[in-house]
Design a protein around this motif. Structure first.
Motif, PDB file in Angstrom:
ATOM      1  N   ALA A 450      -5.150 -85.592   8.187  1.00 42.36           N
ATOM      2  CA  ALA A 450      -5.723 -86.654   7.364  1.00 42.36           C
ATOM      3  C   ALA A 450      -5.012 -87.988   7.608  1.00 42.36           C
ATOM      4  O   ALA A 450      -5.279 -88.971   6.911  1.00 42.36           O
ATOM      5  N   GLY A 451      -4.096 -88.020   8.582  1.00 40.28           N
ATOM      6  CA  GLY A 451      -3.426 -89.276   8.923  1.00 40.28           C
ATOM      7  C   GLY A 451      -2.256 -89.625   8.013  1.00 40.28           C
ATOM      8  O   GLY A 451      -1.762 -90.756   8.036  1.00 40.28           O
ATOM      9  N   ILE A 452      -1.787 -88.659   7.216  1.00 44.26           N
ATOM     10  CA  ILE A 452      -0.674 -88.937   6.293  1.00 44.26           C
ATOM     11  C   ILE A 452       0.660 -88.608   6.965  1.00 44.26           C
ATOM     12  O   ILE A 452       0.787 -87.601   7.652  1.00 44.26           O
ATOM     13  N   LYS A 453       1.639 -89.479   6.749  1.00 44.84           N
ATOM     14  CA  LYS A 453       2.955 -89.306   7.373  1.00 44.84           C
ATOM     15  C   LYS A 453       3.764 -88.312   6.557  1.00 44.84           C
ATOM     16  O   LYS A 453       4.127 -88.587   5.417  1.00 44.84           O
ATOM     17  N   ALA A 454       4.025 -87.160   7.147  1.00 42.06           N
ATOM     18  CA  ALA A 454       4.646 -86.082   6.386  1.00 42.06           C
ATOM     19  C   ALA A 454       5.683 -85.350   7.207  1.00 42.06           C
ATOM     20  O   ALA A 454       5.579 -85.252   8.431  1.00 42.06           O
ATOM     21  N   GLU A 455       6.696 -84.823   6.519  1.00 38.94           N
ATOM     22  CA  GLU A 455       7.691 -83.999   7.212  1.00 38.94           C
ATOM     23  C   GLU A 455       8.184 -82.898   6.296  1.00 38.94           C
ATOM     24  O   GLU A 455       7.855 -82.863   5.111  1.00 38.94           O
ATOM     25  N   HIS A 456       8.982 -81.983   6.877  1.00 47.28           N
ATOM     26  CA  HIS A 456       9.569 -80.899   6.079  1.00 47.28           C
ATOM     27  C   HIS A 456      10.898 -80.538   6.707  1.00 47.28           C
ATOM     28  O   HIS A 456      11.300 -81.094   7.728  1.00 47.28           O
ATOM     29  N   TYR A 458      13.212 -78.143   8.866  1.00 51.31           N
ATOM     30  CA  TYR A 458      12.896 -77.189   9.936  1.00 51.31           C
ATOM     31  C   TYR A 458      13.621 -75.866   9.709  1.00 51.31           C
ATOM     32  O   TYR A 458      13.913 -75.149  10.649  1.00 51.31           O
ATOM     33  N   LYS A 459      13.941 -75.577   8.420  1.00 50.17           N
ATOM     34  CA  LYS A 459      14.566 -74.286   8.120  1.00 50.17           C
ATOM     35  C   LYS A 459      13.526 -73.401   7.422  1.00 50.17           C
ATOM     36  O   LYS A 459      12.671 -73.903   6.691  1.00 50.17           O
ATOM     37  N   LEU A 460      13.660 -72.114   7.629  1.00 49.59           N
ATOM     38  CA  LEU A 460      12.694 -71.190   7.020  1.00 49.59           C
ATOM     39  C   LEU A 460      12.811 -71.250   5.504  1.00 49.59           C
ATOM     40  O   LEU A 460      11.810 -71.347   4.809  1.00 49.59           O
ATOM     41  N   ASN A 461      14.044 -71.206   4.997  1.00 49.03           N
ATOM     42  CA  ASN A 461      14.256 -71.102   3.555  1.00 49.03           C
ATOM     43  C   ASN A 461      15.268 -72.141   3.066  1.00 49.03           C
ATOM     44  O   ASN A 461      16.379 -71.805   2.680  1.00 49.03           O
ATOM     45  N   PRO A 462      14.892 -73.402   3.078  1.00 44.65           N
ATOM     46  CA  PRO A 462      15.831 -74.438   2.628  1.00 44.65           C
ATOM     47  C   PRO A 462      15.977 -74.404   1.107  1.00 44.65           C
ATOM     48  O   PRO A 462      15.081 -73.942   0.399  1.00 44.65           O
ATOM     49  N   LYS A 463      17.120 -74.879   0.613  1.00 43.70           N
ATOM     50  CA  LYS A 463      17.322 -74.947  -0.845  1.00 43.70           C
ATOM     51  C   LYS A 463      16.496 -76.104  -1.417  1.00 43.70           C
ATOM     52  O   LYS A 463      16.431 -77.184  -0.815  1.00 43.70           O
ATOM     53  N   LEU A 464      15.911 -75.892  -2.596  1.00 41.04           N
ATOM     54  CA  LEU A 464      15.061 -76.931  -3.180  1.00 41.04           C
ATOM     55  C   LEU A 464      15.849 -78.217  -3.413  1.00 41.04           C
ATOM     56  O   LEU A 464      15.375 -79.319  -3.105  1.00 41.04           O
ATOM     57  N   LEU A 465      17.068 -78.075  -3.930  1.00 41.70           N
ATOM     58  CA  LEU A 465      17.871 -79.258  -4.220  1.00 41.70           C
ATOM     59  C   LEU A 465      18.113 -80.083  -2.952  1.00 41.70           C
ATOM     60  O   LEU A 465      17.994 -81.311  -2.957  1.00 41.70           O
ATOM     61  N   ALA A 466      18.430 -79.387  -1.852  1.00 43.42           N
ATOM     62  CA  ALA A 466      18.687 -80.093  -0.593  1.00 43.42           C
ATOM     63  C   ALA A 466      17.441 -80.850  -0.147  1.00 43.42           C
ATOM     64  O   ALA A 466      17.517 -81.982   0.349  1.00 43.42           O
ATOM     65  N   GLN A 467      16.287 -80.251  -0.353  1.00 41.27           N
ATOM     66  CA  GLN A 467      15.038 -80.895   0.061  1.00 41.27           C
ATOM     67  C   GLN A 467      14.774 -82.150  -0.772  1.00 41.27           C
ATOM     68  O   GLN A 467      14.385 -83.196  -0.244  1.00 41.27           O
ATOM     69  N   LEU A 468      15.015 -82.044  -2.083  1.00 43.56           N
ATOM     70  CA  LEU A 468      14.757 -83.210  -2.938  1.00 43.56           C
ATOM     71  C   LEU A 468      15.786 -84.313  -2.682  1.00 43.56           C
ATOM     72  O   LEU A 468      15.460 -85.505  -2.715  1.00 43.56           O
ATOM     73  N   GLN A 469      17.019 -83.913  -2.393  1.00 44.71           N
ATOM     74  CA  GLN A 469      18.030 -84.919  -2.042  1.00 44.71           C
ATOM     75  C   GLN A 469      17.645 -85.676  -0.776  1.00 44.71           C
ATOM     76  O   GLN A 469      17.818 -86.886  -0.683  1.00 44.71           O
ATOM     77  N   HIS A 470      17.122 -84.930   0.195  1.00 47.07           N
ATOM     78  CA  HIS A 470      16.652 -85.569   1.433  1.00 47.07           C
ATOM     79  C   HIS A 470      15.642 -86.677   1.099  1.00 47.07           C
ATOM     80  O   HIS A 470      15.692 -87.767   1.660  1.00 47.07           O
ATOM     81  N   CYS A 471      14.725 -86.384   0.192  1.00 41.80           N
ATOM     82  CA  CYS A 471      13.702 -87.374  -0.180  1.00 41.80           C
ATOM     83  C   CYS A 471      14.349 -88.615  -0.783  1.00 41.80           C
ATOM     84  O   CYS A 471      13.951 -89.748  -0.475  1.00 41.80           O
TER      85      CYS A 471
END
Lengths: 520, 520
Positions: A450-456, A458-471
């Motif tokens: 849909a043309g939206i700039k998105a990332e995640h 690259y770990k199978l099971n990252p910790k939620l806190l680490a993901q939100l901190q990245h943001c």
């Protein structure tokens, strides 16, 4: 390339001796590094066998060059975009030329500066040199393609084996942003537009107060003639005058008299003129000067200057320009108007007015300014030097010295502690718990398509806190949080990163909902 | 540089003799041009005196390079913008590195291709070489700055002293557009995203049907081991396999056996495998293959491929990819997944299927494809080669071969006879009669200061017809026509160029009115 292995081994031995000798005599680190680098290059020619897997060499970019990290690139791209916008506002078309030229294309164009040209090694083909500016390649391009008029811009790196001063934005590899108008036109119309372009660029970049100094090569030549300089010394004396922005008059006078053999009295007469700067009234005054009046070149130069000042006034530039007889420009090829955009001293204590006033002469000559950030002029004979029949294409142009502008802006940003965003990611796709990586990939695919700039992660099971901190660290505005219970209902959580507010959104509506949020 | 004038004159004499000799023996024009160019370079070192003002030399760009004219730049910028858009959609950050590196940085990274590196002349400093790709500079950058994870893109020119084939988009100076993901992550997540990026770019550029071939270096090594290739020959045999996209199997087999000393039976076993291509079912089949099953490297490679194909399916790429055992990639540094985006044969008669079928083997090996336009893979050990302690940073990336894409698009445009606009001028300011140039400058100044893209003739008194023709030729949408009678009333004529409709607009409302018209 035809050296035998034994010859190279012998050279390695000799070079090794030299390095040991330099180290023993405690030579400068730079000198030693250079010779070590030659030693390693020699070893390298022997191929993989001679060098260990993790060879120890200085991990650096070549002298006078630098990498651009993402923060610097963001700043740089912002500056270049603004400059291109101005170039396009004036109808510029882009061209590009190779980074190197046949050596003979560059020969005889740069006067005393030719020694700074980078040459390529003769590897059994053409003899090549790195481009030294974008003006000579333009002239070669025009002659080669028999183009008699164009308004072109060119943004590219050029190469000079100069003494780098990188903190002040002086590099051996650096960007130039050039705009040139080629064609046979009526006097000063194109010239005045180039001055206007410099002003627009310095206004839009907002890097402080500036002045655009103007002068005319014909007037300079006429003035030299009026003072009694022999005609074959004009360029050499011009090149001495050019140093007035860095050296006091005494040093320049010394160069004229002692190095260039000028009569002292003649030099003093020049000294009187190059102290002058002003506006239309100064032109009037000089047109009435008995010595100048008698020299046709001086009169023509002054009349040209008069017209230029008039057009610049129509362009609303009166407060920005200064007719300055000390402006000479280094390059040989100018034939008419020359100009230079100069930033005025920063009024802050870092601008150190005390230091400037220590040598009053210099401060007076410089008019309290630092750092040229743009320059250019008219060069009517350069294209003709490339044309087999000598057909001339008159040109006038300007070059923006963006490296100095980058360094001013980098210092400004470093001081402000503002963190520039270096990526444009709009949405981060996160997992609330283990085992969701395939779901993440599905959602990412939907967003990308849909043309939206998105990332995640690259770990199978990252910790939620680490993901939100990245943001938060990367200032990503939105996050999607996937969880089994929501996915079972066909929904996901959409989180606004700064407010930490979450709401449920059906998967099928995700791209539309994200676009709505981003528009806010 | 320390040669005396006499020495140079002697060299000039010898070089002159050589040129005359070549001409006498009717050598190729290229060979003669090269030696003439050396002769002129020698003469040039003597300075201005030795060369006449309009020296006769070949007016050309260096071999294998080209200028970009405004039309080509417009096309090029369009392609690069689309590629950057995709890179940014995946969260890429930009970096830039110098065009040259210390020679030792490049040494030992490119295997057989190292001979194609451009070296700079030793002018008494560091020993430098032009970058050969953007991957090795990235690895140097990561090691130098101790960066252990980044998602970066880099668009820049690289240099290879290859045999150019410019009509097919193969140059010695050419753009690469690289996207790389560095960091220690779970298997194949970053790798699959790179494949997705290739697909997105080829979709958005819309240059024809394509396939992305996938393979795995570990599988190739395992397959070589299973066939009985000695371990120290893996890279050499891999490099032979790499030629399968250009040469039939017979030639490749010959290289393996005759040049690289491989046993004929071993080569034949390899020949069986490299004929295979397919999807997930082929992975299953090979996992069951008794010879491969016994080799851990082969099994690991196949398991990796299995995971990659699964992730690619989640990204909707099933119809775009092909697991292809003949894909090898030339460069030494790959350690895992490798891939290549290939345009399929143009279905038009120009695609000459007849010619392809003449050597059936080749057509079969190639699967009816032309021209690789993207390639990449995983290289986990390259950064470690630069780190003093050998610390590895795993990387996977992709490089888009834009020159080939430019040449496809240039051919397309040449055929369509569509004329691209090369400037963005919105308004042309014209004079209806003589004596209005100052008025024109005032109006232009008003427009520029309002951010409107505007230009005029640089002649004092241009003919109205010529001015309007300029607008039509350059597809400028609007023209303002100044005349004394209107100006006396404070109005001007605003003309829509395509419809030739004119209306009167008060000068003060001009910028707003122009913006309104442009929005339509």
């Amino acid at each position: 390339m035809s050296d035998t292995r034994d010859q190279i081994l012998e050279q390695i031995k000799l070079q090794g001796d030299l390095v040991r000798q330099l180290k023993a005599s405690k030579e400068s680190k730079e000198k030693i590094d250079e010779e070590v680098s030659r030693l390693l290059a020699l070893k390298a020619t022997l191929g993989g066998d001679a060098t260990p897997a993790n060879q120890k060499f200085t991990l650096k970019t070549p002298k006078g060059t630098r990498d651009y990290a993402p923060q610097q690139m963001t700043l740089r791209q912002g500056v270049l975009d603004k400059i291109v916008q101005v170039f396009k506002r004036h109808g510029g078309e882009a061209i590009d030329t190779p980074v190197f030229e046949l050596k003979e294309v560059l020969t005889g164009k740069y006067g005393e500066d030719s020694k700074l040209i980078y040459d390529l090694k003769d590897q059994g083909g053409e003899i090549l040199s790195m481009r030294y500016d974008l003006t000579v390649p333009l002239a070669r391009y025009l002659a080669m393609n028999k183009i008699s008029s164009i308004k072109r811009y060119h943004i590219a790196k050029v190469y000079r084996r100069d003494n780098p001063a990188m903190t002040r934005g002086r590099y051996r590899e650096f960007y130039q942003c050039d705009f040139d108008i080629a064609g046979t036109y009526d006097p000063m119309l194109a010239d005045a537009e180039c001055v206007k372009i410099v002003a627009e660029i310095l206004n839009t970049l907002d890097i402080g107060d500036y002045v655009i100094k103007l002068n005319h090569r014909q007037l300079l030549d006429g003035m030299f003639e009026a003072c009694g300089v022999p005609a074959n010394c004009f360029r050499a004396i011009c090149s001495a005058v050019d140093k007035l922005d860095k050296s006091p008059w005494e040093d320049v006078r010394k160069e004229m008299v002692e190095e260039k053999g000028l009569d002292g009295a003649t030099a003093d007469k020049i000294g009187e003129y190059v102290r002058l700067s002003g506006g239309a009234d100064l032109v009037e005054q000089l047109l009435a000067d008995p010595k100048l009046k008698a020299v046709p070149n001086a009169v023509k130069g002054l009349e040209g200057m008069q017209l230029l000042l008039k057009y610049c006034a129509l362009f609303g530039l009166e407060q920005r320009i200064s007719f300055d007889l000390s402006l000479a420009r280094g390059l040989d090829y100018y034939t008419g108007v020359i100009y230079e955009g100069v930033l005025k001293v920063d009024p802050s204590p870092a601008g150190s007015p005390a230091k400037s006033s220590q040598n009053g002469e210099q401060a007076m000559e410089q008019g309290g300014t630092v750092g040229s950030v743009a320059g250019g002029g008219r060069y009517d004979n350069l294209v003709g030097m490339f044309d087999p029949r000598g057909k001339a294409v008159p040109c006038v142009g300007v070059s923006i010295g963006v490296e100095r502008i980058f360094s001013v802006l980098e210092a400004k940003f470093a001081a402000s502690k503002v963190k520039l965003r270096t990526s444009d990611v709009e949405v981060y796709v996160a997992s609330a718990h283990k085992g969701l990586h395939e779901q993440r990939l599905r959602v990412l695919n939907q967003l990308w398509d849909a043309g939206i700039k998105a990332e995640h992660s690259y770990k199978l099971n990252p910790k939620l806190l680490a993901q939100l901190q990245h943001c938060e660290e990367h200032q990503i505005p939105l996050a999607i949080v996937l969880g089994d219970s929501e996915l079972a209902q066909g929904i996901v959580k959409l989180r606004e990163v700064t407010t930490r507010q979450e709401s449920s959104v059906p998967l099928v509506e995700l791209p539309d909902e994200i676009r709505r949020r981003l528009q806010k």
